[in-house]
Design an enzyme around this catalytic site. Sequence first.
Site, PDB file in Angstrom:
ATOM      1  N   THR A  27       0.529  -1.197   0.655  1.00  0.00           N
ATOM      2  CA  THR A  27       0.008  -0.413   0.473  1.00  0.00           C
ATOM      3  C   THR A  27       0.740   1.105  -0.233  1.00  0.00           C
ATOM      4  OG1 THR A  27      -0.061  -0.436   2.683  1.00  0.00           O
ATOM      5  CG2 THR A  27      -2.270  -0.866   1.056  1.00  0.00           C
ATOM      6  N   ILE A  66      12.986  15.270  -2.010  1.00  0.00           N
ATOM      7  CA  ILE A  66      12.197  15.335  -2.784  1.00  0.00           C
ATOM      8  C   ILE A  66      12.682  17.338  -2.591  1.00  0.00           C
ATOM      9  CG2 ILE A  66       9.487  15.937  -2.765  1.00  0.00           C
ATOM     10  CD1 ILE A  66       9.470  13.065  -1.195  1.00  0.00           C
ATOM     11  N   HIS A 117      35.244   7.039 -26.289  1.00  0.00           N
ATOM     12  CA  HIS A 117      35.623   8.521 -26.834  1.00  0.00           C
ATOM     13  C   HIS A 117      35.126   8.634 -27.025  1.00  0.00           C
ATOM     14  CE1 HIS A 117      37.975  11.636 -25.534  1.00  0.00           C
ATOM     15  NE2 HIS A 117      38.073  11.771 -26.785  1.00  0.00           N
TER      16      HIS A 117
END
Length: 460
Positions: free
Chosen positions: A135, A176, A434
């Site tokens: 959940t 966040i 490269h």
Amino acid sequence: MKDLVIIGGGPGGYVAAIRARQLGMDVTLAEKEALGGTCLNWGCIPTKAYYRNAEIMRNLSRATDFNVSVEGLKFNMEQARERKERIVKTLVGGVEKLLADHGVEVLKATAQVIDPNTVSVSGQEIKTRHILLATGSTPASLPLPGMELDGVVDSTGLLKIDSVPPRLAVIGGGVIGLEYACIFNAFGSQVTVIEYLPTILNLLDREISKRLGVFLKKQGITVHSGTALEKIEKNGGELVLTAKGKKGDLNITADLVLVSAGRKPLTDGLNLEALGIATDERGFIKVDENFATNVPGIYAIGDVIGGLMLAHVASEEGIAAVEKIAGHKGQVHYHAVPSCIFTFPEIATVGMSEEECASREMNYRVGKFNFAANGKALTLGETDGLVKVIADEDDVIRGVHILGPHASDLILEGTILVQEGIKASDFAGIIHAHPTLGEALMEAVLDVNGRAIHLSPRKR
């Protein structure tokens, strides 16, 4: 009777459902909101959609560095939100189709566990041999005055706004908070970050978080670390934040406040207490190495069990859990979980930090290479940052930390090095094309043993 009922259709639940069907189980998945969970609908994907908007704004704002003239640059937040929602809708539709194609029964309704073999979904009782709780989590708040005011939002609320706030205050210097700080700074907001702890991104290797702080300051983002928010008040059309920092009291005015105070488990309505399912002091469900709770037949994965609260970890736990239920050997390589932070510049890390090595009294060596010395980074105009590699006394690579352009893509190679316990000396013969950013990782690994080609010799 079902073999498995899964409650929660996020990256843990829906992935577990698909893997269970691959193993021949009869599966029902119950999800009360949109499939894909927080990550797809209100987290990873929406923020990365905005991150791309911000990335383009940053590139256009310095177009003259690439001999391009741009006039009349404007950003439309409402249209960006619509774009974000189209992306989310497309991905949710994809998840729905995947589940259908795999034969997973999906019930879009609230579910409650009645007993270890019964789940009630909108009043319909479903009998099952096993139950998997997936959940997830929800944004946490702070027990401070002013959290209920208009203009004070969590990360979900921030995704709904249609205009860029002139001044944005971010409470929390974690992943966040800093991602949104960088995004809205690029959109044109004046951004102030308030972090209670002494450092931002306090779980990262200290050198990486410290260097990011320098780059945030260069972008015009103000960070107050070691600062405690005390209250938020309304003053006309403004929000006034009162805080106490290292240098005394602070008063910060903002038009919008983002509260990014971490996340808490989403267990409301599951009936955990009545079932006797054990949780820790923060409410996260306790599980064993098989993701089994203390109640036989009931399992849990993802954010709801705490730990590394990342979408890809939830997915791996979901796969491992159903494999164990089916009698197979499921495993999650927790020592090699990559973590990506979409700030400017990006951060990606896997394995042990230097501080972790020191706390375990390990003998370790460090190799570093700055992007400023990488040809591809110079051509991109993205030279901020470095690659840092940590190896133990046996030369085994234990940590890779990247701050710089496309760090989130480069970390895959670092994850393989850490997971497989590859020695720095064995990596030396791996040819890197490269010019690529990956050469910076190669040089950092070589530097562990003083073999970097594009670094001046240094004393060890």
